[in-house]
Structure formats: C-alpha cells, structure tokens
Design an enzyme around this catalytic site. Structure first.
Site, PDB file in Angstrom:
ATOM      1  N   SER A  66       0.797  -1.230   0.000  1.00 31.97           N
ATOM      2  CA  SER A  66       0.000   0.000   0.000  1.00 31.97           C
ATOM      3  C   SER A  66       0.829   1.280   0.000  1.00 31.97           C
ATOM      4  CB  SER A  66      -0.961   0.012   1.193  1.00 31.97           C
ATOM      5  OG  SER A  66      -2.048  -0.850   0.952  1.00 31.97           O
ATOM      6  N   LYS A  69       0.112   3.626  -2.798  1.00 33.69           N
ATOM      7  CA  LYS A  69      -0.909   4.673  -2.759  1.00 33.69           C
ATOM      8  C   LYS A  69      -0.308   6.081  -2.763  1.00 33.69           C
ATOM      9  CE  LYS A  69      -4.531   1.990  -0.377  1.00 33.69           C
ATOM     10  NZ  LYS A  69      -3.916   0.666  -0.214  1.00 33.69           N
ATOM     11  N   SER A 131      -5.684   3.248   4.979  1.00 34.34           N
ATOM     12  CA  SER A 131      -5.234   2.599   3.738  1.00 34.34           C
ATOM     13  C   SER A 131      -6.391   1.954   2.991  1.00 34.34           C
ATOM     14  CB  SER A 131      -4.158   1.552   4.054  1.00 34.34           C
ATOM     15  OG  SER A 131      -3.466   1.186   2.889  1.00 34.34           O
ATOM     16  N   LYS A 234       3.125   6.398   4.852  1.00 33.25           N
ATOM     17  CA  LYS A 234       2.246   5.323   4.391  1.00 33.25           C
ATOM     18  C   LYS A 234       2.825   3.949   4.691  1.00 33.25           C
ATOM     19  CE  LYS A 234      -1.524   4.063   2.690  1.00 33.25           C
ATOM     20  NZ  LYS A 234      -1.377   2.952   3.649  1.00 33.25           N
TER      21      LYS A 234
END
Length: 500
Positions: A66, A69, A131, A234
């Site tokens: 993730s 992202k 997320s 993140k």
C-alpha cells in the site's frame, strides 16, 4: 545554473555539479553507529538535500504494497493543482470500487455503495489513515476513466522521474508486477512532500471518522507518540511485500524520510523506521556543523564573458567558489546592484570545482556594479557574498554602409538599396531601426527590435514613379527610440530623380 531575465528561466539552468548528491552509507562517525535494520530493504534520506545517510539493498525492486498509494495520491493532488478536481468535489463509486471496499481480503473496509458520491477530501482521509483501497480506486477511475489507464499514468510519472518503480494497480494489493526500490519510494515521498505538502494534513491524522465508524491510522508511531515529529506517510502489507513503511518526521525545520521494505512484522517495521529516522536526524545535525564551517571559509569570485558588462545585451557572469572543505548544499540566487537577476533561487551543491552562470542585462551608464550571490542553506541560514564587476558608461556604436551614397534615377526606374551594418563592440543586439525618406519614417519599414549578430543587413527598394522629381534623402537609422547608452546612427543616400 544558468538563468536569464527574459524567456523561460528554468529552461536555461546549467549546473556543472548535480544539485543533489546521493552518498550511500555516508553517515558521519559522530552521528553514531549505523542503525540495525531487520527489513530486507531500507533507506533514510534528508528530504531537503536529497542526501542518503543509510541504505540497505536500496536499489532492489520489491512489491511495495500500500505504499503504492503515495504515487496515486500524488496524481490526485496533481489533478487538484491543474484545476480538474477540488477537495470539495464529489466523485461516484463504481460497483467494482464498492465491491473492493466491502471485501475482507482488502484493508480499510470503508464500505462504499455502488453509485454513492463521496467527497475527495473524505476519500483522501480514508486512504492516508486506514489505507482504504476502494477509496483509491474511486479516485483512480474518476481521473483516469479506468483503473488501468490511471496505473499507466502512475508508471509514466515514475518514468518521467527516472526512478525504478513499476505499478500493477493503484492501491498496491497486487504483488505480481508491482516492483519498487526503497530509493524510488524515498524519491516518491520526497517529491510529494515538496510539491504537495498538504499531504501531511492527511498523513498526520491519528484517525478519521466515516459513516459512523472511526478508522485508526496504520502509523502506530504516530498514534503512540513514540517518535517525536513523525507525521507520515504510508504503511503497506501483503504476503509478497511483507511489512513495509515509508515514514517521515520533522524537527526544528529539518525533515527526514525513511523507507523499510519486507520487514517481518508490524512492530518490526516501526522499530526499523524509528531507528532510521533517529539516525537521519543525527546525521543532519553533523551535516549542519560541516555546513557552518564551510560557510565561514567560503569565498566567491565572478568572471565576465567579456571585458565589461554592457547594457541591452545578455552578459554572462560565472561564479566559482574556493575555501570549501565540504560539500555545501544550498539554493542560490543573484542580485546586481541590489536588483534580482536570473531565475528564482535554484538548488545547487557547491564544492571547489563548481561553476554557476547567470545572464544579466545591466542598466545603461553604470561603471561600478556589484554582483551579490545569495546562498540559502537547508537550515534557512543565508550567506551573502558581494563581488565588484566592471560595467561601462560608453555607448554601443554602429558602423554601416549603403551599397551607394549618391544616385540619379529616372522616374520609371526601380532601385534596390542594400545595407550592411555592424555593432562595433561585436555584440548581438536588438535595437530600434528603420528606413526614412526625406526625414519621414517609411511605413512597414520600422523595426523596434532590429537584430544585429554582430553584422546585420537590410535593403529597401525605391520606385521612381512614386517620387517627385528632384533631390531626396534615403536613410537607414539605428536607435530610433534614442535609448541611453546606444549611439544614434544614420546611413544616408542622396538621391536625384530626373524629370520625365
């Protein structure tokens, strides 16, 4: 750096030295021993200078989970900056996006509804805290038309930046085809923090609420307060990627970025992140001590392309530096007699062999000029170095000749009069000029920017039938606007038109 006072300034940048040095494993000994990192890949970078303080398999591509992202969110902010979207805009969830948001195989589970309309600001909050995958897909489909088209834009952006990053989807769930190096991940983080710092308004949230449910941030260092100054960015976890985290923290105006990939657990990736960030701040402190020492000894000299700085033309100034015992990352701008010249401040890393150029056009009639180099260090400290440079009070002058100086013609005749003219200082110069007949400007033969390179030419064709019999004067004049510092010159032809 090479910049100019007109035209696209940034396009003229020309550095002898790269603006950002990547120095693998270059931590100062006084910053302590290198951190012990359990993840298979890692890096810690200074966000402001781009210097790498530590790396471990930093150029080995791995699934990014993730953390992917971050590139998706970059493109969302890019759309907002372009005016194609706003934080207040509402976008519609497709059946596919809604299905992902309700699928327990994915993180987030924000439970969107097919056809539901959701605010961009809300979706960004869900992405950067919990997320949420469905939220990313909603934005990707809105911007790209399809997720596949959006992913192509992600990969195009990575290619534009020259980083080792390949994305298979917009949320990082797919391991197959998703391959990003720790170094590339750090550059993505650095770029989004630089271009769109508003991402921190989302990544610094410890939680957010949506449809009556509270979503906690996956950044446990942020939630626990265990790492002072941490405000992003993140996390990512898949079976192929392991446990990953791209982190950033800011202290006293300094910002450090860390990346951990393929760690063994949630807690291990965060412990690695904390160690990397602490090490980064220690290294930055050591760097600032070196910058201060270098700044004290820094001397600058400026050389000219010619003997003088002339008005109305581009002059090249070249700065060189001595006394530098260490690299000095900074942004550099110029002034001439207190007035800014060149582009806005541009990044450069100075050392003994660095040369930086700028174009300038000084005012007319100035004999004493001072070039000022303004260096701003990453910690905000400003260093100024003033260097005198010679200007000139003399006039730019011209030499020219017509193909003839006296002529007699019949009324039915046609005569083409050629001109050659040069600037005596051998400079490329744009000057107002034009053809005149009997003291009056000839229409369509006036030019406010007649270009001399340093030799120029022109011509005018006379039609005898358009002239009255008798004496006339044809002239080519330079500097018809009578600008100071430029000689006014005239090159005449005495003409007699016979009676029929």
């Amino acid at each position: 750096m090479k910049s100019t006072t007109s035209g696209p300034l940034r396009a003229l940048l020309a550095l002898v030295l790269s603006a950002a040095l990547l120095l693998p494993g270059a931590a100062s000994a006084s910053a302590g021993s290198k951190p012990s990192v359990g993840g298979s890949g890692a890096i810690v970078m200074d966000c402001q200078t781009g210097e790498v303080y530590y790396e471990k398999n930093a150029d080995t591509p791995r699934p990014a989970a993730s953390m992917t992202k971050l590139m998706s969110v970059y493109l969302v902010f890019e759309e907002i900056a372009a005016g194609n979207l706003s934080l207040d805009s509402y976008v519609t969830a497709s059946a596919y996006a809604a299905g992902i948001s309700n699928n327990r195989a994915y993180s987030g589970l924000e439970r969107l509804k097919t056809g539901g309309r959701y605010q961009v600001d809300t979706l960004l909050r869900l992405i950067m805290t919990a997320s949420c995958n469905g939220s990313v897909i909603v934005l990707a489909e809105h911007i790209g038309g399809t997720e596949a088209a959006f992913v192509q834009r992600m990969n195009d952006k990575a290619a534009e930046w020259g980083i080792q990053a390949k994305f298979a989807d917009c949320c990082g769930f797919e391991d197959q085809g998703n391959a990003v190096t720790p170094r590339a991940m750090a550059v993505i983080a650095q770029t989004i923090l630089t271009d769109y710092p508003q991402i921190l308004e989302y990544s610094s949230l410890s939680s957010t609420s949506f449809q009556g449910k509270t979503f906690a941030s996956t950044n446990t260092l942020l939630r626990s307060g265990a790492c002072p100054g941490i405000d992003g960015l993140k996390s990512g976890t898949t079976s192929g990627a392991g446990y990953c985290f791209t982190g950033t923290a800011s202290r006293d105006g300094r910002r450090i970025i860390s990346v951990v990939m393929n760690s063994t657990s949630y807690s291990a990736r965060m412990n690695d992140t904390k160690r990397l960030l602490e090490y980064g701040f220690a290294c930055r402190t050591e760097r600032e001590k070196a910058w201060a020492a270098a700044a004290q000894k820094l001397e600058a000299s400026v050389s000219l392309e010619g003997e003088y700085l002339w008005p109305y033309v581009d002059n090249t100034l070249t700065a060189s530096f001595t006394g530098l015992s260490a690299e000095l990352p900074c942004s550099l701008s110029w002034e001439l007699n207190g007035a800014p010249i060149g582009a806005e401040a541009m990044p450069v890393t100075l050392r003994e062999d660095t040369e930086v150029q700028v174009l300038c056009t000084p005012p007319a009639g100035e004999t004493a000029l001072t070039a000022t180099l303004i260096l701003t260090l990453p910690n905000g400290e400003e260093i100024r170095r003033e260097v005198p440079v010679p200007g000139t009070a003399g006039e730019l002058s011209f030499t020219g000749r017509l193909g003839m100086t006296e002529v007699t013609m019949y009324p039915e005749g046609t005569l083409t009069v050629p001109l050659q003219v040069k600037n005596d200082q051998d400079l490329s110069l744009a000057v107002s000029a034009g053809w005149y007949l009997d003291g009056a400007p000839i229409p369509n033969y006036q030019n406010d920017a007649f270009q001399l390179e340093p030799n120029g030419s022109s011509a005018y064709t006379l039609q005898g039938e358009s002239l009255t019999p008798g004496a006339h004067t044809l002239e080519f004049r330079c500097n018809t606007q009578a600008l100071p510092g430029i000689q006014q010159a005239s090159f005449p032809l005495e003409l007699t038109v016979l009676r029929p």
